[in-house]
Design a protein around this motif. Structure first.
Motif, short mmCIF file in Angstrom:
data_model
loop_
_atom_site.label_atom_id
_atom_site.label_comp_id
_atom_site.label_asym_id
_atom_site.label_seq_id
_atom_site.Cartn_x
_atom_site.Cartn_y
_atom_site.Cartn_z
N THR A 1 -49.21 109.91 46.80
CA THR A 1 -49.61 111.14 46.10
C THR A 1 -50.79 110.85 45.18
OG1 THR A 1 -48.18 110.75 44.19
CG2 THR A 1 -47.20 111.90 46.07
N ASP A 2 -51.28 111.90 44.55
CA ASP A 2 -52.34 111.71 43.56
C ASP A 2 -51.76 111.49 42.17
OD1 ASP A 2 -54.17 112.14 45.54
OD2 ASP A 2 -54.23 114.30 45.21
N ARG B 1 -55.84 118.47 39.97
CA ARG B 1 -54.41 118.30 40.08
C ARG B 1 -53.80 117.90 38.74
NH1 ARG B 1 -53.75 118.27 46.05
NH2 ARG B 1 -54.99 116.56 46.83
N VAL C 1 -46.83 115.22 50.66
CA VAL C 1 -46.64 113.81 50.99
C VAL C 1 -45.20 113.56 51.43
CG1 VAL C 1 -46.62 111.47 50.07
CG2 VAL C 1 -48.48 113.03 49.47
N ASN D 1 -48.69 118.78 46.00
CA ASN D 1 -49.18 117.50 46.51
C ASN D 1 -48.02 116.56 46.82
OD1 ASN D 1 -50.33 114.52 45.07
ND2 ASN D 1 -51.11 115.29 47.03
N ILE D 2 -47.08 116.52 45.90
CA ILE D 2 -45.90 115.67 46.12
C ILE D 2 -45.12 116.15 47.34
CG2 ILE D 2 -43.67 114.99 45.17
CD1 ILE D 2 -44.95 115.11 42.37
#
Lengths: 214, 214, 214, 214
Positions: B47-48, B11, B25, B21-22
């Motif tokens: 998130t990451d 990522r 979430v 990813n955002i």
DNA sequence: GATGAATGAGTGTTCATTCAT
DNA sequence: TATGAATGAACACTCATTCAT
């Protein structure tokens, strides 16, 4: 000449009025912005009293919200029986009930938003309102009575769960009042004006009667 | 030999993955807590990546919300056609469409809450999504096609606005998925279990068919 | 015949009882949380009366605090003489005085915390208590008498300031009762159990006697 | 001419300095007013930064308090070994340790108040400081080494728990520094001036040596 | 003697957002 | 592309206290 035109009208102690004033403002505000979107500060500013009194009388934002929901329910549920629906024959009665959210849309917006906001919170507050089931009994009994009368007259088929009628009424009513914004944005406003609403009303009457009639 | 069978999609330094990813979430969070109830901080923590990147990629909370709504709509609308409904005859097709929210309730909760949240905001964000109407066209066309086919086969009466079908489907679907909490609190959970849901499904099929059939 | 053996002391319409009830609660609360950490609201809730009465009888939080300190001092100082220490010979008397905080630790905690809280406020409240010096006279006289008796018997060396004895007693007593938490966190609880306390007691007796004996 | 006399000195980003500045202010403030009596607002006003940064770096009032305590302990404990005490013979070393709070009173006030405040909170924060025991090891080892040396030289009797020495030192030190206000209010200030302090110092040396010497 | 109603200032904390690199 | 540092305004809530009866 005094710089102050009038002496400050010293409000005499009146707990009931203060509480009611807070509740009225809170219902409007929570309906407009939801629970999380509403601010105790702003609610307080719109009342005739201060933020401090909200905490004095209600204890906190959640409790105020709960009180607002309860009052909103009482107001709306208290009015449903006022329409002389009980005097109508069963078919007319159902038609009248279906018609409400299409002919009286604006008046229902506030309450519909309160209910939606509460579902967004997973119904956690209504679950804590004591006597909430009882509060809704009249709404359940109204359709139950109509249905039983219809069965007795031979208009309606027996063996149905009258709660289905309540469910159908609430479903289409809620959708028409609350979900209009996304529906319009997605599919246009054909069903939004007077003719559209009348069309919807007729079709929904037809649908409901098909469900209950023999 | 690597112990990991499949390469983990990195990522970092992967803008598309970071953004996705955002979004993922954000959809969950906004669905769970609404717009006002969600916090950029908390979304970022889940998130990451970091809060800073949300602003970097989306610009702000409102823009992220808009992006989340759009993605949610695309995901759901993209799937409606997957059910092989077009192959069915018109009556079966409508029955299939009515049945979805009663047989697939849990999967629809997230989206239904997003939509409700947006209506609570008066639909202000969907109004700003470019191409939102087009995004919903398939959903409109699906029922329109079914209806026209039904008219052609003689099953359905002509002259109806097929948008009414769309409206009906959305109304009962939304209510069943989103409004369950207050309905249960008010009237009990009779209609909540498998039998209740099947009963509702059958009656709503009956209602809709009564509206469109000749 | 009444089922209640003793008449319950009515607190309503009984100013003395109401005041005493407030004082009792206040001592506990201030001892537990200090002055700043205590809330008039919470103190009031724990009494049998209302917050309003605290202001009615005491005037404010500071005045209540002062009253609480004074009562706490009176209670503790009034008891020191009860131990029959005057009857003991000088050496035994000092040993007895040293032993109190090691053998009676728990009972002293409340008072020790009140005193510590007051030192945290730089003693500003005791300075305002009228007759505070006189209140402490018995404690000073007790060690003075013991010392003078010891000088007379030849056990103690003459020319000492007996206030040193009072200081020593208070120092080790206060530390053992009040400062246990940080000491244990820093150095473990070796000196905390019965053996540790007895060991400390013996050594402190030895230390004090070394100071006063010839 | 510009209305602004000087350009606002834009502070460059300097996390370490900002944190240290906050800690320094916090130690003073918590020492002066205790935990409950201190206000994050006021602490923030006394720093060169804003309240927001306290939360940014420390998370909350409690965490700031914990950090302040830890820093205070480190500062004080780091200095105890600086006095060349290890070079002294055992008897002189103990005398030196006893003397500190009587000759260096003012410098110890801040730390003593921090410790007292923490005991008022039942030591809950030091219990959460990781490595707090280790932090205090030097203080324990110092007296242990002195004691063992004294046993080796034949000055001290063997078989004692050297922790008693530490306990005694802390007890009289704490009392002299922290409890002066109530003691003075109760018994006058005879022991407060230079002569009184020197007298106390001598007697406490005598007491401690009596405990450890053979 | 007793009490519910009312209050302004302050509490600790979190908000969405921008700066600086 | 990426990120830690920094921020002012707002948040829900509690404080000790006084008013009015």
């Amino acid at each position: 000449m005094n710089i102050q035109a009038a002496p400050v009208p010293r409000r005499k102690q009146n707990p009931a009025a203060v509480k009611q004033n807070i509740i009225d403002v809170a219902i409007k505000e929570f309906s407009a912005k939801g629970f999380a979107g509403s601010s105790v500060n702003i609610i307080a500013e719109k009342t005739d009293t201060s933020k401090r009194m909200i905490y004095y009388y209600f204890g906190g934002k959640s409790e105020l919200y709960r009180a607002a929901i309860e009052h909103a329910y009482r107001k709306v549920l208290g009015r449903e029986g006022d329409n002389g629906i009980e005097q109508l024959n069963p078919v007319q009665a159902l038609e009248a009930l279906v018609s409400i959210p299409f002919r009286n849309r604006e008046n229902l917006v506030c309450f519909a938003r309160i209910v939606a906001g509460e579902n967004l919170l997973f119904g956690e507050h209504v679950a804590q309102i004591e006597g909430f089931r009882e509060l809704n009994e009249p709404a359940r009994l109204l359709v139950q009575d109509i249905y039983q009368k219809g069965v007795a007259t031979g208009d309606f088929q027996p063996g149905l769960n009258p709660l289905i009628i309540r469910w159908f009424l609430n479903a289409i009513g809620t959708f028409n009042v609350f979900n209009q914004h996304t529906f319009k944005a997605a599919f246009g406003n054909e069903l939004d004006g007077p003719e559209g609403q009348e069309l919807l009303r007729q079709q929904m009457v037809k649908g409901l009667l098909a469900i209950v009639q023999r």
